[in-house]
Enzyme design. Structure first.
Site, PDB file in Angstrom:
ATOM      1  N   GLU A 182     -34.437  20.642  13.076  1.00  0.00           N
ATOM      2  CA  GLU A 182     -35.906  20.628  13.247  1.00  0.00           C
ATOM      3  C   GLU A 182     -36.255  21.927  13.949  1.00  0.00           C
ATOM      4  O   GLU A 182     -35.957  22.082  15.136  1.00  0.00           O
ATOM      5  CB  GLU A 182     -36.327  19.458  14.144  1.00  0.00           C
ATOM      6  CG  GLU A 182     -35.790  18.103  13.720  1.00  0.00           C
ATOM      7  CD  GLU A 182     -36.704  17.386  12.756  1.00  0.00           C
ATOM      8  OE1 GLU A 182     -37.790  17.916  12.483  1.00  0.00           O
ATOM      9  OE2 GLU A 182     -36.316  16.322  12.266  1.00  0.00           O
TER      10      GLU A 182
ATOM     11  N   CYS B  45     -44.177  22.200  18.716  1.00  0.00           N
ATOM     12  CA  CYS B  45     -43.879  22.773  17.408  1.00  0.00           C
ATOM     13  C   CYS B  45     -44.963  22.418  16.384  1.00  0.00           C
ATOM     14  O   CYS B  45     -45.102  23.076  15.366  1.00  0.00           O
ATOM     15  CB  CYS B  45     -42.520  22.292  16.935  1.00  0.00           C
ATOM     16  SG  CYS B  45     -42.393  20.499  16.974  1.00  0.00           S
TER      17      CYS B  45
ATOM     18  N   GLU C 268     -44.077  32.817  15.223  1.00  0.00           N
ATOM     19  CA  GLU C 268     -44.298  31.709  16.145  1.00  0.00           C
ATOM     20  C   GLU C 268     -44.432  32.230  17.571  1.00  0.00           C
ATOM     21  O   GLU C 268     -43.537  32.899  18.079  1.00  0.00           O
ATOM     22  CB  GLU C 268     -43.123  30.727  16.059  1.00  0.00           C
ATOM     23  CG  GLU C 268     -43.378  29.474  16.854  1.00  0.00           C
ATOM     24  CD  GLU C 268     -42.192  28.517  16.847  1.00  0.00           C
ATOM     25  OE1 GLU C 268     -41.047  28.983  16.933  1.00  0.00           O
ATOM     26  OE2 GLU C 268     -42.435  27.301  16.768  1.00  0.00           O
TER      27      GLU C 268
HETATM   28  P1  NDP Z   1     -33.734  27.329  21.263  1.00  0.00           P
HETATM   29  O1  NDP Z   1     -33.355  27.381  19.861  1.00  0.00           O
HETATM   30  O2  NDP Z   1     -33.598  28.522  22.110  1.00  0.00           O
HETATM   31  O3  NDP Z   1     -32.921  26.192  22.008  1.00  0.00           O
HETATM   32  C1  NDP Z   1     -32.870  24.833  21.599  1.00  0.00           C
HETATM   33  C2  NDP Z   1     -31.621  24.207  22.151  1.00  0.00           C
HETATM   34  O4  NDP Z   1     -30.472  24.829  21.567  1.00  0.00           O
HETATM   35  C3  NDP Z   1     -31.459  24.385  23.657  1.00  0.00           C
HETATM   36  O5  NDP Z   1     -30.825  23.243  24.196  1.00  0.00           O
HETATM   37  C4  NDP Z   1     -30.552  25.592  23.719  1.00  0.00           C
HETATM   38  O6  NDP Z   1     -29.891  25.678  24.948  1.00  0.00           O
HETATM   39  C5  NDP Z   1     -29.619  25.308  22.564  1.00  0.00           C
HETATM   40  N1  NDP Z   1     -28.881  26.450  22.039  1.00  0.00           N
HETATM   41  C6  NDP Z   1     -29.189  27.764  22.112  1.00  0.00           C
HETATM   42  N2  NDP Z   1     -28.218  28.510  21.510  1.00  0.00           N
HETATM   43  C7  NDP Z   1     -27.297  27.644  21.036  1.00  0.00           C
HETATM   44  C8  NDP Z   1     -26.058  27.791  20.331  1.00  0.00           C
HETATM   45  N3  NDP Z   1     -25.554  28.969  19.999  1.00  0.00           N
HETATM   46  N4  NDP Z   1     -25.376  26.684  20.003  1.00  0.00           N
HETATM   47  C9  NDP Z   1     -25.864  25.465  20.320  1.00  0.00           C
HETATM   48  N5  NDP Z   1     -26.996  25.252  21.014  1.00  0.00           N
HETATM   49  C10 NDP Z   1     -27.717  26.332  21.362  1.00  0.00           C
HETATM   50  O7  NDP Z   1     -35.220  26.777  21.291  1.00  0.00           O
HETATM   51  P2  NDP Z   1     -36.154  26.582  22.551  1.00  0.00           P
HETATM   52  O8  NDP Z   1     -35.492  25.699  23.559  1.00  0.00           O
HETATM   53  O9  NDP Z   1     -36.655  27.919  22.968  1.00  0.00           O
HETATM   54  O10 NDP Z   1     -37.331  25.710  21.918  1.00  0.00           O
HETATM   55  C11 NDP Z   1     -38.422  26.244  21.291  1.00  0.00           C
HETATM   56  C12 NDP Z   1     -38.251  26.174  19.794  1.00  0.00           C
HETATM   57  O11 NDP Z   1     -38.052  24.846  19.371  1.00  0.00           O
HETATM   58  C13 NDP Z   1     -39.476  26.649  19.064  1.00  0.00           C
HETATM   59  O12 NDP Z   1     -39.123  27.491  18.007  1.00  0.00           O
HETATM   60  C14 NDP Z   1     -40.069  25.362  18.515  1.00  0.00           C
HETATM   61  O13 NDP Z   1     -40.856  25.534  17.385  1.00  0.00           O
HETATM   62  C15 NDP Z   1     -38.859  24.565  18.234  1.00  0.00           C
HETATM   63  N6  NDP Z   1     -39.192  23.155  18.171  1.00  0.00           N
HETATM   64  C16 NDP Z   1     -39.142  22.519  16.957  1.00  0.00           C
HETATM   65  C17 NDP Z   1     -39.512  21.199  16.840  1.00  0.00           C
HETATM   66  C18 NDP Z   1     -39.424  20.480  15.532  1.00  0.00           C
HETATM   67  O14 NDP Z   1     -39.419  19.258  15.531  1.00  0.00           O
HETATM   68  N7  NDP Z   1     -39.348  21.149  14.398  1.00  0.00           N
HETATM   69  C19 NDP Z   1     -40.003  20.441  18.004  1.00  0.00           C
HETATM   70  C20 NDP Z   1     -40.010  21.200  19.217  1.00  0.00           C
HETATM   71  C21 NDP Z   1     -39.614  22.518  19.287  1.00  0.00           C
HETATM   72  P3  NDP Z   1     -30.526  26.527  26.168  1.00  0.00           P
HETATM   73  O15 NDP Z   1     -31.982  26.209  26.246  1.00  0.00           O
HETATM   74  O16 NDP Z   1     -29.789  26.006  27.321  1.00  0.00           O
HETATM   75  O17 NDP Z   1     -30.274  27.944  25.839  1.00  0.00           O
END
Ligand code: NDP
Length: 479
Positions: A248, A282, A383
């Site tokens: 997602e 999102c 975004e």
């Molecule tokens: P990120 O992609 O930066 O992070 C999401 C999660 O993935 C966090 O727990 C992060 O950890 C983790 N992560 C980062 N790198 C890795 C990796 N290499 N391997 C595994 N896990 C990893 O997103 P954000 O937290 O910045 O969230 C914002 C984004 O989420 C926006 O783009 C938004 O649109 C999207 N989003 C989508 C939704 C949907 O339903 N489609 C709903 C809500 C948000 P850490 O934060 O600790 O780095």
């Protein structure tokens, strides 16, 4: 306050004893530490999950359901505590966490606790061949759930609840930016009597802890919500291991307003769909397209309403817009406002940081409305994920449809019109996983949730989620 990993029902320090600062966005201060977990911690979590799997997957549906509903009740009983924790970690108004985040997290457990008792598989009679096929829906084993910072507990539980309901054991990681409510959830799971090791919560950075989860060869499915770039990376890592993936990802959702809509309802909802949760949802409608005949009126009325929104400390009950989640995110959003100006966008209101008295180091930003000269500018295509929306007029259904679809994302779309035929035509053609007509963010947990194009792969919600978290196996019996 230091938080700990939740592994095999115990709260424990990371093996390396390394920690990361946890910030309170409302005042910019560090208020605790979280484990900087390594591969070794993830391995321990995996082992706990694996050893719990046999018993949990054989637990009756009634018992699984009872425990999930108990977790839901305990979340409701701890509403104030969880809402305050969520707000402190994320910067969102306490009132919002109390009205939306925590109740919806509780509903996730209640919904999937009930849904699993109704989940059924199919059978196919092979007519004329004396055979019957039936499909088993078996839990996958140990699955990984990774969630972002914008709706921390809400999205964390959106994955965990169906995974557990379907009989899997889970290794989960919340965003390192907002780990607190995930930590508190561990306490509630113990109180609800969830078997040790069924849910394991490991805290740390995405690039180390998250990476260890996605790389783990025996974590067979990953449900991820987050940014599109991270999703692409996860797909690359997971594909050679043939993991099941549900991604997602980001969105850049159109909010399309026709002159024949119910104007007041549209106006009030559009303020919400633009700026709820500081625009960090999102599903926010960040590109507003308005039919030319009402554009001038809309522009005046919308800007006037947005100017009335109060930016303030999250615990102040009058606050509409709290703090952005982090300093780096605030800088990113501000950069986009600069880009808009460079691209001849007109800032109709907002655009500046806000000094909230007593919390001068918090990450506050005015809600910002930008009139853009073209739908192709960067602020209309990329975004931003903050309290920033663009507005522009359109002349015809064909034009707006083309602009709405001309982005790489396809998560949701909102349509304001009372014309039924137009509703049908446009809903059919909008490239999105979810289309809201004359409403926004109205959720029924039975419906499929997810996006197309760069907004993701797969659907969660309702039986879709239970299908994702199970493997179908066909059994063919000749008689
Ligand atoms: P990120 O992609 O930066 O992070 C999401 C999660 O993935 C966090 O727990 C992060 O950890 C983790 N992560 C980062 N790198 C890795 C990796 N290499 N391997 C595994 N896990 C990893 O997103 P954000 O937290 O910045 O969230 C914002 C984004 O989420 C926006 O783009 C938004 O649109 C999207 N989003 C989508 C939704 C949907 O339903 N489609 C709903 C809500 C948000 P850490 O934060 O600790 O780095």
């Amino acid at each position: 306050m230091n938080i700990k990993n939740y592994i095999n029902g115990n709260f424990q320090n990371p093996i390396s004893n390394e920690w990361i600062d946890n910030y309170n966005p409302s005042n910019g201060e560090v208020y605790g530490e979280i484990p900087n977990s390594s591969k070794a911690d993830v391995e321990e979590a995996y082992k706990a999950a694996k050893s719990a799997f046999k018993q949990w997957s054989q637990t009756t549906l009634e018992e699984r359901s009872r425990i999930l509903i108990k977790i839901s009740e305990l979340l409701e009983a701890n509403l104030q505590r969880f809402a305050e924790a969520e707000s402190k970690d994320n910067g969102k108004p306490v009132a919002l966490a109390k009205a939306v985040d925590i109740p919806r997290a509780a509903s996730n457990f209640r919904f999937f606790g009930n849904a699993i008792t109704q989940f059924a598989s199919e059978s196919h009679e092979s007519v004329g061949q004396n055979a019957i096929n039936y499909t088993l829906r078996q839990p996958i084993g140990v699955v990984g759930c990774i969630s972002p910072w914008n709706l921390p507990l809400y999205l964390f539980t959106w994955k965990i609840a169906p995974a557990l309901a379907a009989g899997n054991c889970v290794v989960a990681k919340p965003s390192e930016v907002t780990p607190m409510t995930a930590y508190l959830l561990g306490e509630i799971c113990n109180e609800a009597g969830l078997l040790k090791g069924v849910l394991n919560i490991v805290h740390g950075l995405g690039t180390t802890t998250g990476q260890a989860i996605i790389e783990h060869p025996d974590i067979k499915a990953i449900s991820f919500t987050g940014g599109t770039a991270t999703g692409a990376h996860i797909a690359k890592v997971a594909a050679p291991m043939f993991k099941k993936l549900s991604l997602e990802l980001g969105g850049k959702n159109p909010n399309i307003i026709f002159a024949d809509c119910d104007y007041e309802d549209m106006l009030n909802t559009t303020v919400r769909s633009s700026f709820a949760n500081q625009g960090q949802i999102c599903l926010c409608g960040s590109r507003i397209f308005v039919e030319a005949t009402i554009y001038k009126k809309f522009k005046t009325d919308f800007v006037e309403k947005v100017k009335q929104l109060k930016v303030g400390h999250p615990s102040d009950s009058k606050t509409n817009i709290g703090a952005l989640v982090s300093k780096s995110h605030l800088e990113k959003v501000k950069d986009y406002i600069k880009i808009a100006e460079e691209e001849n966008g007109v800032i109709l209101c907002g655009g500046q940081e806000v000094n909230v008295q007593g919390y001068e180091n918090g990450y506050y930003l005015e809600p910002t409305v930008i009139e853009v000269p073209t739908d192709e500018c960067r602020v209309n295509q990329e975004e931003i994920f903050g309290p920033v929306v663009t507005i522009m007029p359109f002349n015809s259904e064909e034009d707006v449809l083309q602009m709405a679809n001309k982005v790489k994302y396809g998560l949701s779309a909102t349509l304001w019109t009372n014309d039924l035929k137009r509703t049908m035509r446009m809903s059919n053609q909008l490239q999105a996983g979810i289309v809201w007509v004359n409403t926004w963010m109205m959720r029924d947990l039975r419906t499929p949730f997810g996006g197309v194009k760069a907004s993701g792969v797969g659907r969660e919600g309702g039986f879709e989620a239970l299908r994702f978290f199970t493997e179908p196996k066909n059994v063919c019996i000749k008689y």
